[in-house]
Design a protein around this motif. Sequence first.
Motif, mmCIF file in Angstrom:
data_model
loop_
_atom_site.group_PDB
_atom_site.id
_atom_site.type_symbol
_atom_site.label_atom_id
_atom_site.label_comp_id
_atom_site.label_asym_id
_atom_site.label_seq_id
_atom_site.Cartn_x
_atom_site.Cartn_y
_atom_site.Cartn_z
ATOM 1 N N LYS A 176 1.070 -0.897 -0.257
ATOM 2 C CA LYS A 176 0.056 0.426 -0.454
ATOM 3 C C LYS A 176 0.805 1.177 -0.046
ATOM 4 O O LYS A 176 0.896 2.353 -0.743
ATOM 5 N N ILE A 177 2.165 1.201 0.988
ATOM 6 C CA ILE A 177 2.651 2.221 0.916
ATOM 7 C C ILE A 177 3.244 2.959 -0.476
ATOM 8 O O ILE A 177 3.328 3.854 -1.199
ATOM 9 N N PHE A 178 3.860 1.627 -1.473
ATOM 10 C CA PHE A 178 3.882 2.030 -3.001
ATOM 11 C C PHE A 178 3.030 1.558 -3.906
ATOM 12 O O PHE A 178 3.249 2.486 -5.187
ATOM 13 N N GLY A 179 1.712 2.439 -3.728
ATOM 14 C CA GLY A 179 1.132 2.927 -4.284
ATOM 15 C C GLY A 179 0.218 1.346 -4.859
ATOM 16 O O GLY A 179 -0.709 1.799 -5.494
ATOM 17 N N SER A 180 0.260 0.719 -4.380
ATOM 18 C CA SER A 180 -0.116 -0.791 -5.288
ATOM 19 C C SER A 180 -1.572 -0.823 -4.599
ATOM 20 O O SER A 180 -2.204 -0.977 -3.387
ATOM 21 N N GLU A 181 -2.230 -1.488 -6.130
ATOM 22 C CA GLU A 181 -4.021 -1.765 -5.614
ATOM 23 C C GLU A 181 -3.732 -3.829 -4.926
ATOM 24 O O GLU A 181 -3.427 -4.516 -6.033
ATOM 25 N N LEU A 182 -4.557 -3.788 -4.391
ATOM 26 C CA LEU A 182 -4.608 -4.896 -3.900
ATOM 27 C C LEU A 182 -5.653 -5.988 -3.823
ATOM 28 O O LEU A 182 -7.181 -5.257 -3.954
ATOM 29 N N ILE A 183 -5.298 -7.004 -4.580
ATOM 30 C CA ILE A 183 -7.211 -8.283 -5.098
ATOM 31 C C ILE A 183 -6.555 -9.088 -3.419
ATOM 32 O O ILE A 183 -6.063 -9.778 -4.109
ATOM 33 N N GLN A 184 -7.612 -9.158 -3.083
ATOM 34 C CA GLN A 184 -6.860 -10.854 -2.261
ATOM 35 C C GLN A 184 -8.633 -11.703 -2.422
ATOM 36 O O GLN A 184 -9.434 -11.322 -2.210
ATOM 37 N N HIS A 185 -7.783 -12.654 -2.609
ATOM 38 C CA HIS A 185 -8.365 -13.752 -2.824
ATOM 39 C C HIS A 185 -7.912 -15.144 -2.226
ATOM 40 O O HIS A 185 -7.159 -15.350 -2.757
ATOM 41 N N GLY A 186 -8.599 -15.903 -1.866
ATOM 42 C CA GLY A 186 -8.228 -17.018 -1.688
ATOM 43 C C GLY A 186 -7.880 -17.803 -0.540
ATOM 44 O O GLY A 186 -7.068 -16.132 0.385
ATOM 45 N N GLU A 187 -7.183 -18.527 0.315
ATOM 46 C CA GLU A 187 -6.744 -19.017 1.202
ATOM 47 C C GLU A 187 -4.374 -18.587 0.507
ATOM 48 O O GLU A 187 -4.005 -19.797 2.373
ATOM 49 N N LEU A 189 -1.736 -19.145 -1.931
ATOM 50 C CA LEU A 189 -1.331 -18.247 -2.790
ATOM 51 C C LEU A 189 -1.209 -19.504 -3.907
ATOM 52 O O LEU A 189 -1.550 -18.336 -5.210
ATOM 53 N N ASN A 190 -2.118 -20.747 -3.884
ATOM 54 C CA ASN A 190 -1.837 -21.059 -5.787
ATOM 55 C C ASN A 190 -3.242 -20.744 -5.677
ATOM 56 O O ASN A 190 -3.696 -20.768 -6.724
ATOM 57 N N GLU A 191 -4.265 -20.067 -4.561
ATOM 58 C CA GLU A 191 -6.017 -20.352 -4.806
ATOM 59 C C GLU A 191 -5.831 -18.508 -5.960
ATOM 60 O O GLU A 191 -6.395 -17.971 -6.465
ATOM 61 N N ALA A 192 -4.782 -17.712 -5.446
ATOM 62 C CA ALA A 192 -5.187 -16.666 -6.242
ATOM 63 C C ALA A 192 -4.662 -16.687 -7.453
ATOM 64 O O ALA A 192 -4.457 -15.652 -8.306
ATOM 65 N N ARG A 193 -2.714 -17.321 -7.401
ATOM 66 C CA ARG A 193 -2.140 -17.815 -8.902
ATOM 67 C C ARG A 193 -3.818 -18.013 -9.549
ATOM 68 O O ARG A 193 -4.261 -17.692 -11.066
ATOM 69 N N GLU A 194 -4.600 -19.467 -9.708
ATOM 70 C CA GLU A 194 -5.461 -19.768 -10.455
ATOM 71 C C GLU A 194 -6.568 -18.366 -10.727
ATOM 72 O O GLU A 194 -6.844 -18.608 -12.162
ATOM 73 N N TYR A 195 -7.086 -17.558 -9.192
ATOM 74 C CA TYR A 195 -7.369 -16.568 -9.658
ATOM 75 C C TYR A 195 -7.200 -15.727 -10.997
ATOM 76 O O TYR A 195 -8.197 -15.068 -11.889
ATOM 77 N N ALA A 196 -5.822 -15.411 -10.368
ATOM 78 C CA ALA A 196 -5.123 -14.078 -11.761
ATOM 79 C C ALA A 196 -5.226 -14.724 -12.834
ATOM 80 O O ALA A 196 -5.515 -14.159 -13.257
ATOM 81 N N LYS A 197 -4.633 -16.066 -12.797
ATOM 82 C CA LYS A 197 -5.464 -17.273 -14.293
ATOM 83 C C LYS A 197 -6.520 -16.612 -14.974
ATOM 84 O O LYS A 197 -6.216 -15.919 -16.621
#
Length: 472
Positions: A176-187, A189-197
Motif C-alpha cells: 500500500k505504501i508504494f501505491g499498489s492496488e490490492l485484490i485479495q482472493h483465496g486462502e 498463494l495457489n488459489e490467488a494464482r488460479e484466480y489471476a489466471k
Amino acid sequence: MIVHFSKGGVFMANKKNSRDLKFWIKKPKCSSCNRVLTSPNMWCPDCGEYVSVGPINGHYSDNPMNSMWDLSEFLPNFSKKISLSEGATPILNVKNIKNLQGLLLKLENRNPTGTFRDRCSSLIVSHALSKQASTVHSVSTGSYGISLAAYCATAGLKSINILPQNTELSKIEQLKIFGSELIQHGESLNEAREYAKAMNQEQGIYIPKPKENLLTIEAQKTIALEFFRIYGDNIKNILVPQGSGSLTMSIIHGIQDAICSDWLKIPPRVISVSLKKDSEMSYLIESLEIDEQEKKLLSEVNKKLKKNNGLNIEIDPNQMINDAMELAKKEGHFIEPASASVISAAKSLYEKKEIDPKNTIAILTGSGLNALNVFASKIRKIKKVVWGLAPASTCKFEILNLIAENKADNGSEIWKALGKKHTRQSIYQHLSQLEENGLISAKMKTKKAKKYTLTRKGFEALDKMRELIDLI
C-alpha cells in the motif's frame, strides 16, 4: 509469482511485438529443438524445454560501479531503463563468527527495497515500458511484489497485486505504501494464482511469470558478474539460497558469461541451499506452494548442478534463524531468515572440511525487515494475556504452539506440558476440534497414541495469532 502487463486494460499474449526483436543482445534459444525466440519465455512453446540466452562476451572495466546497469553489455537493451540504483551491492568479510572468518558476503539486502529481486523489477518494468504498458499486475506474498510496486511507482505505472486473504499484514502495508492496488482472493498463494489466471484469460492479457521469464535470470546473473569482476578465480565456492531455483540458475548463467568474457578460467562450485521441510520455521520462511513451472525450473537447475559438479544441501530452519540472529549480533547484518541458510550451510560444510571460507562467497538475498514476524516467533519470551479471548481458545493456541515447536506431539505429552492444569478429556476434545478444523493432522504413533503435526493452515493460523498478540 505471476506478472502481467496491460495497455489500456488489454495486451494480447499471442500478438508479436517488434520491440521484442530489438532489445536482445543475444536472442534466447531452446536447449532442445534450437528454436530462436524473441519474447522472454523461459520454456520453449514448441517442445517445452528450457530456453536461455547464450554466453555473452563483455569488456572488463575497473571503474567503480553505481548500479547493475554498469554491466549493460550483458543485459537486454531497453530504450528507457527504470532504475533505483539497484545492484553494485557491497561485498564484506565475516570478521567475528567462529570458523567463518574471511567468508565473503554479497549483501543483496542493501538494494533499494532490501531484496535481490530489485534487479528483476528493474528489467521487468523497463520491459513493461517497452511494451507501452500502463499497468503491471502480479501475484506475490513476498518481496518480489513489494519490489515491483516500488519500481512501478518510479516508472509512473499502475501496480495491481493479487494475493491471498491471509497475507501477512506487514507485507500488505508495504504494498500500500508504494501505491499498489490490492485484490485479495483465496486462502493460499495457489488459489490467488488460479484466480489471476482465470481473470487474465477472460481479458486476454499478456502474462509473463518471473519463474517463466528470462528477464529474471538475466537480471540476477549480474550478482555473479559483480563478484567475478573483482575476485575472478579466487572464488572457489558460491553459496546460494535455493528458493524457487531462479537465483541458482542465474548464478550458473553469470559464470558462463564471466568465462566467455575471460574474467574467469575455472568455474567455481555452486552450492544450492534448501530447507528441511519438517519444521515449523520452513513454513514461516519459505512458500511451500510449488507450482508445476517451479518444479520444472528446480529440475533444470539440478541437472545443471550435476553436470557442473555443483551441490545441493539441506539445512535445519531453526538453526538458520539462530545463525541469522548471530550474524546481526556479531557482524551487524540484519538479513531475512532465508538468506541465513547460506550461513548455516557454510558452518556445516566447514565442519566437514568441504570449503575454505576465505575462497567462498555467500549471497544474502534480503533484509530482515521483510520478515520481522519470523524473528518475533523465535525470540518471544513473554507470554501476553489477550483480554476477551475465551479460555478454550487460549488452550488451543497453547496446544498449537507446543506441536509447532516440537515440544509435545500427543495428548498425554501435551497434557503434561500444560502443567496438568486441564483435564485429559478437555485436551483430547481440543485436539479433536483442531483436527476437524484442518489445523492439525494425526497419525498413529503407537497402537494407542496419535502423533499430531500442524497442517499448513495450522501454521498460518498460529502465525496470525502470534502477530495479533504482538500487536496487543
